[in-house]
Design an enzyme around this catalytic site. Structure first.
Site, PDB file in Angstrom:
ATOM      1  N   GLN A 107      -9.106   1.519  11.921  1.00  0.00           N
ATOM      2  CA  GLN A 107     -10.075   0.294  11.127  1.00  0.00           C
ATOM      3  C   GLN A 107     -11.119  -0.419  12.487  1.00  0.00           C
ATOM      4  O   GLN A 107     -12.217  -0.999  12.099  1.00  0.00           O
ATOM      5  CB  GLN A 107      -9.536  -0.864  10.710  1.00  0.00           C
ATOM      6  CG  GLN A 107      -8.840  -0.556   9.060  1.00  0.00           C
ATOM      7  CD  GLN A 107      -8.050  -1.555   8.666  1.00  0.00           C
ATOM      8  OE1 GLN A 107      -6.902  -1.859   8.850  1.00  0.00           O
ATOM      9  NE2 GLN A 107      -8.649  -2.597   7.902  1.00  0.00           N
ATOM     10  N   HIS A 141       0.812  -0.884   3.761  1.00  0.00           N
ATOM     11  CA  HIS A 141      -0.750  -1.060   3.815  1.00  0.00           C
ATOM     12  C   HIS A 141      -1.197  -0.358   5.006  1.00  0.00           C
ATOM     13  O   HIS A 141      -2.155   0.485   4.816  1.00  0.00           O
ATOM     14  CB  HIS A 141      -1.119  -2.362   3.519  1.00  0.00           C
ATOM     15  CG  HIS A 141      -2.516  -2.587   3.520  1.00  0.00           C
ATOM     16  ND1 HIS A 141      -3.241  -3.242   2.146  1.00  0.00           N
ATOM     17  CD2 HIS A 141      -3.504  -2.346   4.485  1.00  0.00           C
ATOM     18  CE1 HIS A 141      -4.588  -3.160   2.498  1.00  0.00           C
ATOM     19  NE2 HIS A 141      -4.767  -2.629   3.648  1.00  0.00           N
ATOM     20  N   GLU A 142      -0.732  -0.592   6.126  1.00  0.00           N
ATOM     21  CA  GLU A 142      -1.278  -0.265   7.325  1.00  0.00           C
ATOM     22  C   GLU A 142      -1.120   1.201   7.566  1.00  0.00           C
ATOM     23  O   GLU A 142      -1.675   1.700   8.156  1.00  0.00           O
ATOM     24  CB  GLU A 142      -0.829  -1.181   8.717  1.00  0.00           C
ATOM     25  CG  GLU A 142      -1.351  -2.444   8.679  1.00  0.00           C
ATOM     26  CD  GLU A 142      -2.620  -2.890   8.199  1.00  0.00           C
ATOM     27  OE1 GLU A 142      -3.813  -2.113   8.243  1.00  0.00           O
ATOM     28  OE2 GLU A 142      -2.955  -3.963   7.519  1.00  0.00           O
ATOM     29  N   HIS A 163      -3.352   3.235   5.833  1.00  0.00           N
ATOM     30  CA  HIS A 163      -4.638   3.453   6.779  1.00  0.00           C
ATOM     31  C   HIS A 163      -4.286   4.604   7.737  1.00  0.00           C
ATOM     32  O   HIS A 163      -5.500   5.363   8.013  1.00  0.00           O
ATOM     33  CB  HIS A 163      -5.020   2.168   7.421  1.00  0.00           C
ATOM     34  CG  HIS A 163      -5.540   1.127   6.670  1.00  0.00           C
ATOM     35  ND1 HIS A 163      -6.872   1.467   6.351  1.00  0.00           N
ATOM     36  CD2 HIS A 163      -5.315  -0.080   6.423  1.00  0.00           C
ATOM     37  CE1 HIS A 163      -7.302   0.402   5.713  1.00  0.00           C
ATOM     38  NE2 HIS A 163      -6.464  -0.606   5.872  1.00  0.00           N
ATOM     39  N   GLY A 169      -2.767  -7.907   8.866  1.00  0.00           N
ATOM     40  CA  GLY A 169      -2.318  -6.663   9.488  1.00  0.00           C
ATOM     41  C   GLY A 169      -3.669  -5.847   9.878  1.00  0.00           C
ATOM     42  O   GLY A 169      -4.828  -6.341   9.257  1.00  0.00           O
ATOM     43  N   CYS A 209      -7.926  -6.503   2.141  1.00  0.00           N
ATOM     44  CA  CYS A 209      -8.216  -5.492   3.324  1.00  0.00           C
ATOM     45  C   CYS A 209      -9.401  -5.885   3.859  1.00  0.00           C
ATOM     46  O   CYS A 209     -10.365  -6.101   3.397  1.00  0.00           O
ATOM     47  CB  CYS A 209      -8.324  -3.868   2.842  1.00  0.00           C
ATOM     48  SG  CYS A 209      -8.367  -2.741   4.105  1.00  0.00           S
ATOM     49  N   LEU A 210      -9.249  -6.044   5.385  1.00  0.00           N
ATOM     50  CA  LEU A 210     -10.177  -6.299   6.279  1.00  0.00           C
ATOM     51  C   LEU A 210     -11.509  -5.230   6.070  1.00  0.00           C
ATOM     52  O   LEU A 210     -12.692  -5.666   6.474  1.00  0.00           O
ATOM     53  CB  LEU A 210     -10.176  -6.953   7.651  1.00  0.00           C
ATOM     54  CG  LEU A 210      -9.089  -7.898   7.865  1.00  0.00           C
ATOM     55  CD1 LEU A 210      -8.937  -8.006   9.314  1.00  0.00           C
ATOM     56  CD2 LEU A 210      -9.593  -8.915   7.292  1.00  0.00           C
TER      57      LEU A 210
HETATM   58 NI    NI Z   1      -6.275  -2.682   4.990  1.00  0.00          NI
END
Ligand code: NI
Length: 174
Positions: free
Chosen positions: A49, A133-134, A137, A44, A91-92
């Site tokens: 991000q 989660h997204e 963000h 995701g 998380c990236l």
């Molecule tokens: Ni993340």
């Protein structure tokens, strides 16, 4: 290739604005996000991000299945959430940081698709987790915000290292 912003970059703490219209520009942003996510083996990714403060996310319906096509969601909203389960997340923007997070198990989601059409659907398990989660963000929230202060303390060294890397990257970009 879009660059994924790291923890410590202030954009990750800002709230993303609703998207007014689904344009070709937005579609190519979504394609770029999917590409950047897949290169990093993510499941995701959110627009903030990659440095864009708009309410766009991409989420992979079945992270266990390599053929599962990521879905872009514009202005996603959770209308109903049920159940609860705990699983390890990453998380990236927080490379190599993992921790268990408790989230709803099933969610009803409303969003616009890439044609600008309304859609609603139910998501379960990992798909629900990735969407939640997204969406976090988009509100400047990171998965580590869901942890206890003791848990965050355990991760402090790692978080400081990532913050230093983020700062170096930002300075490098001038
Ligand atoms: Ni993340």
């Amino acid at each position: 290739m879009l660059t994924i912003r790291l923890y410590g970059d202030p954009i990750l703490r800002r709230k993303a604005a609703p998207i007014g219209a689904v344009t070709d520009e937005l579609r190519s942003l979504a394609d770029g996000m999917i590409e950047a996510m897949q290169v990093e083996d993510g499941v995701g990714l959110s627009a903030p991000q990659v440095g864009v403060l708009g309410r766009l996310i991409v989420a992979t319906p079945d992270p266990e299945d390599l053929d599962s096509e990521p879905v872009p969601l514009v202005n996603p909203v959770v209308e109903r959430a049920q159940g609860e389960w705990t699983e390890e997340e990453g998380c990236l923007s927080l490379p190599d940081v993992y921790a268990e997070v408790t989230r709803p198990e099933t969610v009803d989601v409303r969003a616009l698709d890439m044609d600008g059409k309304d859609m609603s659907f139910a998501a379960n398990g990992w798909f629900a987790r990735v969407i939640l989660h997204e969406i976090d963000h988009l509100n400047g929230v990171l998965f580590i915000d869901h942890l206890s202060s003791a848990e965050r303390g355990r991760l402090r060294g790692q978080l400081e290292r990532i913050t230093r890397r983020a700062r170096e990257t930002m300075e490098g970009q001038g």
